[in-house]
Motif scaffolding. Structure first.
Motif, PDB file in Angstrom:
ATOM      1  N   UNK A   1      22.321  67.866 -39.880  1.00 46.24           N
ATOM      2  CA  UNK A   1      22.200  67.317 -38.530  1.00 46.24           C
ATOM      3  C   UNK A   1      21.818  68.390 -37.517  1.00 46.24           C
ATOM      4  N   UNK A   2      22.504  69.504 -37.511  1.00 48.19           N
ATOM      5  CA  UNK A   2      22.242  70.538 -36.513  1.00 48.19           C
ATOM      6  C   UNK A   2      20.821  71.077 -36.638  1.00 48.19           C
ATOM      7  N   UNK A   3      20.381  71.318 -37.868  1.00 47.84           N
ATOM      8  CA  UNK A   3      19.028  71.831 -38.093  1.00 47.84           C
ATOM      9  C   UNK A   3      17.982  70.822 -37.619  1.00 47.84           C
ATOM     10  N   UNK A   4      18.223  69.536 -37.888  1.00 54.10           N
ATOM     11  CA  UNK A   4      17.283  68.500 -37.470  1.00 54.10           C
ATOM     12  C   UNK A   4      17.212  68.390 -35.954  1.00 54.10           C
ATOM     13  N   UNK A   5      18.372  68.345 -35.311  1.00 53.39           N
ATOM     14  CA  UNK A   5      18.391  68.159 -33.858  1.00 53.39           C
ATOM     15  C   UNK A   5      17.765  69.343 -33.134  1.00 53.39           C
ATOM     16  N   UNK A   6      17.880  70.516 -33.722  1.00 52.26           N
ATOM     17  CA  UNK A   6      17.238  71.685 -33.119  1.00 52.26           C
ATOM     18  C   UNK A   6      15.726  71.517 -33.126  1.00 52.26           C
ATOM     19  N   UNK A   7      15.174  70.965 -34.206  1.00 48.27           N
ATOM     20  CA  UNK A   7      13.735  70.737 -34.287  1.00 48.27           C
ATOM     21  C   UNK A   7      13.308  69.590 -33.369  1.00 48.27           C
ATOM     22  N   UNK A   8      14.153  68.558 -33.276  1.00 49.24           N
ATOM     23  CA  UNK A   8      13.802  67.426 -32.422  1.00 49.24           C
ATOM     24  C   UNK A   8      13.739  67.819 -30.954  1.00 49.24           C
ATOM     25  N   UNK A   9      14.490  68.846 -30.571  1.00 49.86           N
ATOM     26  CA  UNK A   9      14.495  69.274 -29.170  1.00 49.86           C
ATOM     27  C   UNK A   9      13.133  69.817 -28.732  1.00 49.86           C
ATOM     28  N   UNK A  10      12.250  70.091 -29.699  1.00 53.52           N
ATOM     29  CA  UNK A  10      10.918  70.570 -29.365  1.00 53.52           C
ATOM     30  C   UNK A  10       9.988  69.433 -28.958  1.00 53.52           C
ATOM     31  N   UNK A  11      10.426  68.186 -29.133  1.00 55.04           N
ATOM     32  CA  UNK A  11       9.617  67.018 -28.787  1.00 55.04           C
ATOM     33  C   UNK A  11      10.205  66.325 -27.565  1.00 55.04           C
ATOM     34  N   UNK A  12       9.383  65.507 -26.940  1.00 59.39           N
ATOM     35  CA  UNK A  12       9.850  64.672 -25.824  1.00 59.39           C
ATOM     36  C   UNK A  12      10.444  63.408 -26.424  1.00 59.39           C
TER      37      UNK A  12
ATOM     38  N   UNK B   1       5.730  65.515 -55.232  1.00 63.99           N
ATOM     39  CA  UNK B   1       4.438  65.694 -55.891  1.00 63.99           C
ATOM     40  C   UNK B   1       4.551  65.422 -57.380  1.00 63.99           C
ATOM     41  N   UNK B   2       3.393  65.111 -57.994  1.00 64.68           N
ATOM     42  CA  UNK B   2       3.333  64.826 -59.425  1.00 64.68           C
ATOM     43  C   UNK B   2       2.612  65.918 -60.208  1.00 64.68           C
ATOM     44  N   UNK B   3       1.656  66.567 -59.561  1.00 67.46           N
ATOM     45  CA  UNK B   3       0.776  67.470 -60.299  1.00 67.46           C
ATOM     46  C   UNK B   3       0.969  68.942 -59.950  1.00 67.46           C
ATOM     47  N   UNK B   4       1.480  69.233 -58.775  1.00 65.21           N
ATOM     48  CA  UNK B   4       1.695  70.623 -58.368  1.00 65.21           C
ATOM     49  C   UNK B   4       3.102  70.751 -57.793  1.00 65.21           C
ATOM     50  N   UNK B   5       3.612  71.956 -57.823  1.00 67.83           N
ATOM     51  CA  UNK B   5       4.879  72.266 -57.158  1.00 67.83           C
ATOM     52  C   UNK B   5       4.571  72.959 -55.841  1.00 67.83           C
ATOM     53  N   UNK B   6       5.316  72.596 -54.809  1.00 73.64           N
ATOM     54  CA  UNK B   6       5.080  73.137 -53.476  1.00 73.64           C
ATOM     55  C   UNK B   6       6.146  74.174 -53.161  1.00 73.64           C
ATOM     56  N   UNK B   7       5.701  75.353 -52.757  1.00 75.34           N
ATOM     57  CA  UNK B   7       6.638  76.394 -52.347  1.00 75.34           C
ATOM     58  C   UNK B   7       7.327  75.971 -51.058  1.00 75.34           C
ATOM     59  N   UNK B   8       8.627  76.151 -51.031  1.00 75.22           N
ATOM     60  CA  UNK B   8       9.372  75.779 -49.837  1.00 75.22           C
ATOM     61  C   UNK B   8       9.053  76.728 -48.698  1.00 75.22           C
ATOM     62  N   UNK B   9       8.781  76.143 -47.532  1.00 77.26           N
ATOM     63  CA  UNK B   9       8.502  76.927 -46.331  1.00 77.26           C
ATOM     64  C   UNK B   9       9.471  76.504 -45.245  1.00 77.26           C
ATOM     65  N   UNK B  10       9.893  77.448 -44.459  1.00 74.96           N
ATOM     66  CA  UNK B  10      10.839  77.164 -43.376  1.00 74.96           C
ATOM     67  C   UNK B  10      10.093  76.613 -42.165  1.00 74.96           C
TER      68      UNK B  10
END
Length: 674
Positions: free
Chosen positions: A300-311, A665-674
């Motif tokens: 929750x805290x991580x999400x709300x911090x990102x949401x604060x960047x939007x109107x 994904x089905x065919x490739x693995x995606x590197x996690x990015x922050x």
């Protein structure tokens, strides 16, 4: 381990930010967007509407196109990859590279067009072959196929049955008129192919003769020139179409280097579809949108911090108890308990007010599997195979969980097999005996009689099955007690303390009374009794009378009787079910021993080298069969013990999985990015 706490999320945002916000949520992978069903029927929300589905339709069309293009490549330019080749790993930015995505879609469209061209050419080729086949009977006729009747002469191409002698028909025609001629062009197994010509004055008489013999006119329209001329033309056209087909196939093969880009494109299309499907669950106005869903409390805290960047504005709240059936379930797992998720999901996820069974089940599941499969050789093979698959392919999802679970179970089987004397059953004893060699002294595994100071097997199902059976029942009883403890805790947590005491605690008193009574009867201890009377057991039986506390009248009597009957037979049957631990352990050992004996039998009358070869052939085939058979059987029986004997003590089922908008994904693995 516990179930992750969920928060209800409600959010209003600007429609201009909608796409970017959805991309953020997909990147974070921590929000499940719900269908706002209750809002659609609420008059206060009638001004909001669903987003249009044009983008979703476009995403699905793109997915279909790229999947078709990949099928074309697999058909004409199959990829060469190893059995355990890992999926390529790419950064998230590459997956969402719009320019690369558009280029790959153009490539996919071109490949699909080439495939259509190939199919069209194949259809044309099939038509040409059909025409060529239809001309084959007429090749001996040197008459233009477009020849038509004139004012004075009637001409016709036709057929009669191959069973009718041509000479008879020709004779009958000659007898009817001298102004008609019948020419035989050729025949096949069913028909004779004829050319008929006669003067108009004799047409009626000649036609009657042919009609009586089943003459049927042939359709040769579209051909100009003789059959031989048309046959040569068709052969040239067939060569042309074959060359064009090969050129088109070569063009497809030239795109083999684009396979990786197309695979990434296919995964990107899946992400577009997932995001657009999530968008279809929103509600829109001309300027804003509404989103409702669930977010795990730790995120929750991580999400709300990102949401604060939007109107936007939002609220989160804990679900009410009446909302528990709708709350999605996410299990809080670690490296040891996460593989058990595949077992739990096969049964049913726990309810939101239940308990995550993975942590409780893990030690029992791994031990039970290892105990039933107990063999050092078998366990090492199972663990090695699963370790190679895990390292090489890094499997995801349920299959990955199963591989990691079997890795732990293989290690368990190897360790338990070592201490119970199993190494491909008794392969060491049989092999050395076949060669006339002294049996080697190996602690726990191979201990000859008279080998002083060498520890033998701690438990041997072959020599002391009764002890193994008692141990199996005792371990099963421990698991049942653990389940009862969890049920006691759940009842107390929910404020049902008296139910916990009377429904669960009563049986603890009875079990304790039975144990003390048994000790008293054997003379080991007189605890729990007074003057030979089993006081603790009697107290437990008296406590059973509380089983009818919620019933009234005579119903209390029947409730008590029913509780006693169900409790006694239920717990007795549950504990007895754990005898399958001994049975499966014995079956695995006996089958392995049988193959070892069969392999050693030729040793008496054959040269030693030949006997060794035969032994190892039978050894490999037999033990491969035994491993495969017992992996399946042990997996099934271990799971059954959890579902029917353990879960029934405490499990509250009915949860639905947490399905956030995320990158899958089905065919490739995606590197996690922050």
């Amino acid at each position: 381990m516990s179930i992750v706490k969920m928060k209800r999320l409600r959010l209003f945002g600007m429609r201009s930010d909608r796409e970017e916000l959805l991309k953020l949520l997909q990147h974070m992978g921590c929000v499940e967007i719900d269908e706002p069903v209750d809002k659609l029927s609420d008059p206060d929300w009638e001004g909001l509407a669903r987003p249009d589905g044009l983008a979703l339709a476009a995403a699905r069309e793109a997915q279909t196109s790229v999947q078709s293009a990949l099928s074309v490549l697999r058909k004409y330019a199959p990829a060469k990859s190893g059995l355990l080749s890992p999926r390529p790993e790419i950064p998230e930015g590459r997956l969402f590279d719009n320019a690369a995505y558009a280029a790959a879609l153009e490539t996919a469209a071109h490949l699909n067009e080439v495939e259509k061209r190939i199919n069209t050419l194949y259809a044309e080729q099939s038509k040409l072959r059909g025409q060529k086949l239809s001309l084959a009977p007429w090749l001996g006729l040197d008459i233009p196929l477009e020849a038509e009747s004139t004012r004075e002469v009637t001409l016709a191409f036709g057929t009669i049955s191959a069973k009718i002698p041509f000479e008879e028909v020709e004779g009958e025609l000659s007898a009817a008129t001298d102004l008609a001629q019948l020419t035989r062009a050729g025949s096949d197994g069913d028909l004779q192919y004829l050319f008929f010509a006669c003067h108009k004055s004799a047409e009626e008489a000649a036609t009657e003769v042919l009609k009586a013999r089943g003459f049927s006119k042939a359709n040769l329209r579209g051909f100009t020139g003789t059959a031989a001329d048309n046959n040569r033309r068709l052969e040239g056209e067939l060569e042309r179409t074959s060359a064009e087909i090969e050129a088109a196939k070569a063009e497809v093969v030239s795109y083999a280097g684009e396979r990786a880009a197309l695979l990434i494109c296919a995964d990107r299309a899946d992400q577009e579809i997932a995001r657009e499907e999530a968008k279809s669950r929103l509600l829109d106005t001309q300027a804003a949108f509404f989103l409702e869903g669930w977010v795990p409390a730790p995120d929750e805290e991580r999400l709300l911090k990102k949401l604060s960047e939007f109107t936007c504005c939002w609220e989160t709240e804990d679900p009410a108890e009446e909302d528990y059936p709708q709350v999605p379930i996410k299990l809080k797992s670690n490296m040891l308990t996460e593989p058990l998720t595949t077992i739990t999901e096969m049964y049913s996820l726990p309810a939101y007010n239940g308990v995550d069974p993975n942590g409780l089940m893990m030690p029992f599941y791994v031990f039970f599997f290892g105990f039933m499969f107990a063999d050092l050789g078998y366990g090492l093979i199972l663990a090695a195979v699963c370790a190679v698959i895990q390292i090489k392919t890094k499997p995801k999802g349920g299959f990955g969980q199963l591989i990691r679970l079997m890795l732990m179970c293989g290690i368990s089987a190897a360790v338990i097999g070592f201490f119970t004397g199993g190494f491909f059953s008794d392969a060491i004893v049989q092999f050395t005996g076949m060669l006339g060699l002294p049996q080697p002294v190996i602690p726990f595994l191979s201990v000859p009689e008279g080998a002083a100071g060498v520890p033998g097997p701690l438990l041997s199902v072959m020599t002391d099955p009764m002890t193994v059976l008692i141990f199996s029942l005792a371990v099963g009883f421990v698991q049942i007690l653990v389940g009862m403890v969890v049920q006691f805790w759940l009842l107390c947590r929910d404020g049902k303390i008296m139910d916990a005491i009377w429904d669960v605690g009563t049986w603890w008193v009875i079990f304790a009374g039975i144990a003390l009574f048994a000790l008293n009867m054997t003379g080991i201890s007189n605890a729990g009794s007074a003057g030979g009377i089993p006081v603790v057991l009697i107290i437990g039986v008296v406590m059973l009378l509380a089983q009818g506390r919620s019933a009234k009248g005579f119903g209390r009597v029947t409730a008590v009787i029913s509780a006693i009957y169900n409790g006694v037979t239920g717990y007795f049957g549950d504990i007895l079910s754990y005898s399958r631990l001994m049975v499966m352990m014995l079956a695995s050992s006996v089958i392995g021993q049988v193959f070892n004996i069969l392999g050693a039998m030729p040793g008496d009358g054959m040269p030693k080298p030949v006997a060794v070869v035969i032994f190892f052939v039978i050894f490999l085939v037999g033990h491969a069969f035994n491993i495969g058979l017992n992996v399946i059987g042990t997996y099934v029986h271990t799971s059954r013990l959890q579902y029917l004997e353990f879960f029934k003590q405490f499990y509250r089922e009915g949860g639905r999985p947490f399905k956030p908008l995320n990158i899958q994904t089905k065919f490739v693995d995606v590197k996690e990015e922050q």
